[in-house]
Motif scaffolding. Structure first.
Motif, PDB file in Angstrom:
ATOM      1  N   UNK A 126      -9.986 -12.471  -4.706  1.00  0.00           N
ATOM      2  CA  UNK A 126      -9.038 -13.578  -4.697  1.00  0.00           C
ATOM      3  C   UNK A 126      -8.620 -13.953  -6.101  1.00  0.00           C
ATOM      4  N   UNK A 127      -8.525 -15.245  -6.353  1.00  0.00           N
ATOM      5  CA  UNK A 127      -8.154 -15.756  -7.673  1.00  0.00           C
ATOM      6  C   UNK A 127      -9.368 -16.253  -8.447  1.00  0.00           C
ATOM      7  N   UNK A 128     -10.557 -16.056  -7.865  1.00  0.00           N
ATOM      8  CA  UNK A 128     -11.766 -16.569  -8.499  1.00  0.00           C
ATOM      9  C   UNK A 128     -12.222 -15.704  -9.660  1.00  0.00           C
ATOM     10  N   UNK A 129     -13.123 -16.262 -10.457  1.00  0.00           N
ATOM     11  CA  UNK A 129     -13.690 -15.521 -11.582  1.00  0.00           C
ATOM     12  C   UNK A 129     -14.614 -14.426 -11.061  1.00  0.00           C
ATOM     13  N   UNK A 130     -14.815 -13.410 -11.881  1.00  0.00           N
ATOM     14  CA  UNK A 130     -15.684 -12.318 -11.487  1.00  0.00           C
ATOM     15  C   UNK A 130     -17.130 -12.752 -11.325  1.00  0.00           C
ATOM     16  N   UNK A 131     -17.823 -12.089 -10.420  1.00  0.00           N
ATOM     17  CA  UNK A 131     -19.229 -12.367 -10.146  1.00  0.00           C
ATOM     18  C   UNK A 131     -20.043 -11.131 -10.507  1.00  0.00           C
ATOM     19  N   UNK A 132     -21.171 -11.322 -11.199  1.00  0.00           N
ATOM     20  CA  UNK A 132     -22.059 -10.206 -11.512  1.00  0.00           C
ATOM     21  C   UNK A 132     -23.130 -10.123 -10.438  1.00  0.00           C
ATOM     22  N   UNK A 133     -23.158  -9.009  -9.748  1.00  0.00           N
ATOM     23  CA  UNK A 133     -24.131  -8.796  -8.670  1.00  0.00           C
ATOM     24  C   UNK A 133     -25.213  -7.868  -9.193  1.00  0.00           C
ATOM     25  N   UNK A 185     -12.393  -6.178  -5.913  1.00  0.00           N
ATOM     26  CA  UNK A 185     -12.465  -5.060  -6.846  1.00  0.00           C
ATOM     27  C   UNK A 185     -13.876  -5.039  -7.428  1.00  0.00           C
ATOM     28  N   UNK A 186     -14.499  -3.869  -7.370  1.00  0.00           N
ATOM     29  CA  UNK A 186     -15.891  -3.724  -7.793  1.00  0.00           C
ATOM     30  C   UNK A 186     -15.939  -2.780  -8.991  1.00  0.00           C
ATOM     31  N   UNK A 189     -19.714  -5.845 -11.537  1.00  0.00           N
ATOM     32  CA  UNK A 189     -18.826  -6.995 -11.624  1.00  0.00           C
ATOM     33  C   UNK A 189     -17.902  -6.963 -10.415  1.00  0.00           C
ATOM     34  N   UNK A 190     -17.828  -8.070  -9.681  1.00  0.00           N
ATOM     35  CA  UNK A 190     -17.014  -8.135  -8.471  1.00  0.00           C
ATOM     36  C   UNK A 190     -15.971  -9.239  -8.628  1.00  0.00           C
ATOM     37  N   UNK A 191     -14.709  -8.886  -8.429  1.00  0.00           N
ATOM     38  CA  UNK A 191     -13.622  -9.849  -8.476  1.00  0.00           C
ATOM     39  C   UNK A 191     -12.995  -9.941  -7.088  1.00  0.00           C
TER      40      UNK A 191
END
Length: 322
Positions: free
Chosen positions: A214-221, A182-183, A210-212
């Protein structure tokens, strides 16, 4: 040596939708004799129309039986839907209710007919622009399909296949979902999201997202970077590829790109089948190539690399060693 069977031509999703609407009309008991004659004339207008009709009829007897079982009310709701999104919404509801059945299994909206069951879609060789809400514009690449909903002021997009360019201006709120992630782009952002066989590739041309996954925390690209996400992991960050947005102008920019990868890009824009001999798949090529004229690009490739193009009836093309 046994010859290869001829590949089946790809169908224009717009023509395929017309064929399905004719089938619903004729098989559901709401058609007149004049409409039956009109359908016959439509089939005779072009080979593509007849092919779409025959392909639909060839899916299975189950599809034809399901359209016969459609109620007159349901058929009229479908046929009288004026806008493309609303008509596809009716088709979605029919599929979800099990009305459209092929070969004993439900039609899968996202895989069998993604163009037909999506709010926005493009055919082979087509790119299209839309402005969905104030401050949000998108461009769909060839063979792409996307759904759109508005919930509590947030534009919710679902990329069902292909590639999309998003331009997010001041005041727009958007969230884009793919099979893997999810972006959520920030305002004043410009990015490309691609649904690939290996995952979802997000390329930031401007701004941040912000990219989410799987079950991981979101990543800021951030702008200038790209990352590939699967449902279970995120690949290492990479600098933005040169020409990441060049496809919006009908170009693919190659910098020491493997030939097989370049041909895969051209194949998406070319009607028919394009294959690369494994012996030359790893050859590297640099330059700018036209997506809108893929056969001209093939000729250019044959001039700069030790390869040649074999064609069968203009449809099947293979790039082989010279």
């Amino acid at each position: 040596m046994t010859p290869l069977p001829a590949p089946e031509p790809r169908l224009d999703p717009h023509i395929l939708e017309q064929a399905m609407l004719w089938m619903v009309r004729l098989q559901s008991g709401v058609s007149s004799e004049a409409e039956q004659l009109a359908c016959q004339r439509w089939r005779q207008e072009s080979a593509a129309h007849e092919l779409a009709w025959q392909r639909l009829n060839g899916i299975s007897q189950g599809l034809r039986e399901s359209t016969r079982g459609l109620s007159a009310t349901g058929a009229r709701s479908l046929l009288e839907a004026r806008s493309l999104p609303s008509r596809r919404a009716v088709l979605k509801s029919l599929a979800a209710g099990g009305v459209l059945i092929a070969g004993g299994y439900g039609v899968q909206q996202r895989s069998v007919l993604p163009g037909l069951f999506s709010d926005y879609a493009t055919a082979t060789g087509e790119r299209r622009n839309w402005s969905l809400t104030s401050g949000l514009a998108l461009q769909l690449d060839t063979r792409s399909a996307l759904d759109s909903d508005l919930v509590d002021g947030v534009r919710l997009l679902t990329l069902n296949r292909g590639r999309v360019l998003l331009q997010v201006e001041q005041g727009a709120s958007v969230s884009l979902r793919t099979a893997d992630a999810r972006v959520r782009p920030a305002m004043l952002s410009r990015l490309v999201v691609s649904q690939q066989s290996t995952g979802t590739l997000v390329q930031m041309l401007k701004g941040a997202a912000q990219v989410e996954h799987g079950q991981g925390a979101g990543i800021t690209l951030q702008a200038g970077w790209q990352q590939l996400y699967s449902s279970s992991r995120a690949e290492p960050l990479e600098p933005l590829a040169a020409g990441a947005g060049a496809w919006t102008q009908g170009l693919v920019v190659a910098q020491r790109m493997p030939l097989a990868e370049l041909l895969a890009e051209l194949d998406r824009y070319r009607p028919g089948v394009l294959r690369c001999d494994p012996q030359i798949a790893g050859l590297q090529v640099s330059g700018s190539f036209s997506l809108d004229q893929p056969d001209a690009s093939l000729e250019l490739i044959s001039q700069v690399l030790p390869v040649r193009v074999q064609r069968v009836l203009g449809y099947w093309a293979s790039v082989v060693p010279a």
